[in-house]
Design a protein around this motif. Structure first.
Motif, PDB file in Angstrom:
ATOM      1  N   CYS A   1     -29.588 -26.356  46.617  1.00 39.46           N
ATOM      2  CA  CYS A   1     -28.600 -27.335  46.177  1.00 39.46           C
ATOM      3  C   CYS A   1     -29.255 -28.700  46.045  1.00 39.46           C
TER       4      CYS A   1
ATOM      5  N   TYR B   1     -14.296 -34.916  46.458  1.00 41.47           N
ATOM      6  CA  TYR B   1     -13.883 -34.240  45.227  1.00 41.47           C
ATOM      7  C   TYR B   1     -12.390 -34.455  45.025  1.00 41.47           C
TER       8      TYR B   1
ATOM      9  N   LYS C   1     -24.000 -29.823  37.648  1.00 41.83           N
ATOM     10  CA  LYS C   1     -24.693 -29.000  38.636  1.00 41.83           C
ATOM     11  C   LYS C   1     -25.919 -29.712  39.199  1.00 41.83           C
ATOM     12  N   ASN C   2     -26.248 -29.346  40.441  1.00 32.10           N
ATOM     13  CA  ASN C   2     -27.471 -29.789  41.108  1.00 32.10           C
ATOM     14  C   ASN C   2     -27.631 -31.298  41.146  1.00 32.10           C
TER      15      ASN C   2
ATOM     16  N   PHE D   1     -15.277 -24.824  41.428  1.00 32.53           N
ATOM     17  CA  PHE D   1     -16.252 -25.335  42.384  1.00 32.53           C
ATOM     18  C   PHE D   1     -16.948 -24.155  43.069  1.00 32.53           C
TER      19      PHE D   1
ATOM     20  N   GLY E   1     -27.607 -22.557  47.009  1.00 31.92           N
ATOM     21  CA  GLY E   1     -26.964 -22.621  45.710  1.00 31.92           C
ATOM     22  C   GLY E   1     -26.766 -21.250  45.084  1.00 31.92           C
TER      23      GLY E   1
ATOM     24  N   ILE F   1     -18.626 -26.867  38.370  1.00 28.43           N
ATOM     25  CA  ILE F   1     -19.203 -27.806  39.334  1.00 28.43           C
ATOM     26  C   ILE F   1     -19.881 -26.989  40.426  1.00 28.43           C
ATOM     27  N   LYS F   2     -21.210 -26.990  40.434  1.00 26.02           N
ATOM     28  CA  LYS F   2     -21.909 -26.104  41.362  1.00 26.02           C
ATOM     29  C   LYS F   2     -23.242 -26.702  41.819  1.00 26.02           C
ATOM     30  N   ASN F   3     -23.645 -26.283  43.009  1.00 21.11           N
ATOM     31  CA  ASN F   3     -24.970 -26.614  43.569  1.00 21.11           C
ATOM     32  C   ASN F   3     -25.161 -28.103  43.820  1.00 21.11           C
ATOM     33  N   ASN F   4     -24.069 -28.857  43.958  1.00 25.05           N
ATOM     34  CA  ASN F   4     -24.167 -30.290  44.200  1.00 25.05           C
ATOM     35  C   ASN F   4     -24.136 -30.598  45.698  1.00 25.05           C
TER      36      ASN F   4
ATOM     37  N   ASN G   1     -21.257 -25.881  46.606  1.00 23.26           N
ATOM     38  CA  ASN G   1     -21.458 -27.315  46.817  1.00 23.26           C
ATOM     39  C   ASN G   1     -21.443 -27.616  48.316  1.00 23.26           C
TER      40      ASN G   1
ATOM     41  N   ASN H   1     -18.774 -23.014  48.955  1.00 20.50           N
ATOM     42  CA  ASN H   1     -18.634 -24.433  49.270  1.00 20.50           C
ATOM     43  C   ASN H   1     -18.629 -24.620  50.788  1.00 20.50           C
TER      44      ASN H   1
END
Length: 325
Positions: free
Chosen positions: A280, A216, A188-189, A224, A274, A203-206, A227, A240
């Motif tokens: 994010c 990806y 994350k992030n 996800f 995010g 998988i988050k906030n990227n 992102n 996303n």
């Protein structure tokens, strides 16, 4: 999520040792430190001790860590950011290998980093080439990789369980597994140039900022959410976003050569995008990236030291000190 929170508490607990000692390491001629080499410091230290590696014009060379230690340097990009350290020299190492469970690395400038141990914390370091979060033929558990600046890849070679990969800046790819049993954990992030590839991951906030590829891969067990992608497609999931103009996201997307280039521009589409309204990218979330990788201990960032003293007033030294949690 509950298990990961508990893991974080356990990992933070390795920082506390009742009888631990601290040692200064400086290889600059004429400096009165406890040790001039990392090997000598490790040989004399006890498990749980802290080695403070001071900035130097000379590299400390390759280093193999075979004892549970907390190893801290002064950070990196010390001339590029404000209020870093009064002395702008970094603690440069060559290739570093970790074999001791419970090791903590922070504030160091390394070439390659290879980890062979569980319950390791790798945080706020500059890795000039690749950071191998796993480089072993056994399964490793409870590894934290956070707030690092990786000039190339952040990856694993074999199996990693219950890992936390957060708030890193990665200038190539972040790979945490291709087979179904390679990985479990949270990613994350992070800010990543080309791609996040993982299995069994949250998988988050990227932010994935290159538009050449998808950014990806759809693999086993991933979720996800929230992102931002420069590319034209997104995986299924909540929040996303594709086709993000990265020149509107970062403070200086024409350069992206130092960490402060990845701070968010005013009005950035990553601001509040995010989960639960967090930003994010590396500077969002509950443990944001710290510029220059300054370790979470008090440090002197400015000093006025007179060249002479008087018998009446002594030597008045003025220091500015801050800390980064």
């Amino acid at each position: 999520m509950k298990r990961l929170t508990l893991t974080t508490i356990i990992l933070l607990g390795i920082l506390v040792s009742v009888n631990a000692k601290s040692w200064r390491v400086n290889n600059t001629p004429g400096v009165d430190a406890d040790f001039t080499t990392l090997n000598a410091a490790q040989d004399s230290a006890s498990a749980g001790d802290t080695l403070y590696i001071e900035g130097s014009a000379t590299s400390y060379g390759d280093f193999t860590i075979n004892k549970k230690l907390i190893i801290m340097g002064p950070g990196y990009f010390l001339t590029e950011n404000d209020t870093t350290q009064v002395t702008k020299l970094t603690a440069k190492l060559g290739n570093v290998s970790i074999y001791a469970e419970g090791t903590v690395l922070s504030g160091l400038h390394m070439n390659y980093l290879y980890n062979h141990a569980s319950k390791v914390v790798i945080t706020r370091n500059f890795i000039n080439t690749d950071l191998y979060a796993v480089h072993n033929e056994t399964i490793l558990y409870d590894v934290v990789v956070s707030q690092n600046y990786c000039k190339r890849n952040l990856t694993r070679n074999n199996k990693l369980r219950n890992a936390l990969i957060f708030n890193n800046i990665v200038l190539n790819t972040l790979t945490m597994g291709t087979a179904s049993d390679d990985f479990t954990g949270v990613i994350k992030n992070n800010v990543v140039a080309n791609m996040i590839e993982a299995v069994n991951a949250v998988i988050k906030n990227n932010i994935i900022y290159n538009s050449a590829g998808a950014g990806y891969k759809i693999l086993t067990g991933n979720t996800f959410s929230y992102n931002l992608f420069a590319g034209s497609s997104v995986p299924g999931g909540t929040g996303n976003v594709a086709n993000v103009d990265m020149s509107t996201v970062f403070s200086d997307f024409t350069n992206v050569s130092v960490d402060n280039d990845f701070t968010l521009k005013e009005g950035s589409p990553a601001s509040g995008a995010g989960e639960n309204g967090t930003d994010c990218g590396a500077f969002g979330g509950d443990q944001p990236y710290v510029l220059s990788g300054i370790p979470g201990v008090p440090h002197i960032y400015d000093a006025i030291i007179p060249t002479s003293a008087s018998g009446d007033s002594g030597l008045k030294v003025y220091l500015k000190i801050k800390t980064n949690n």
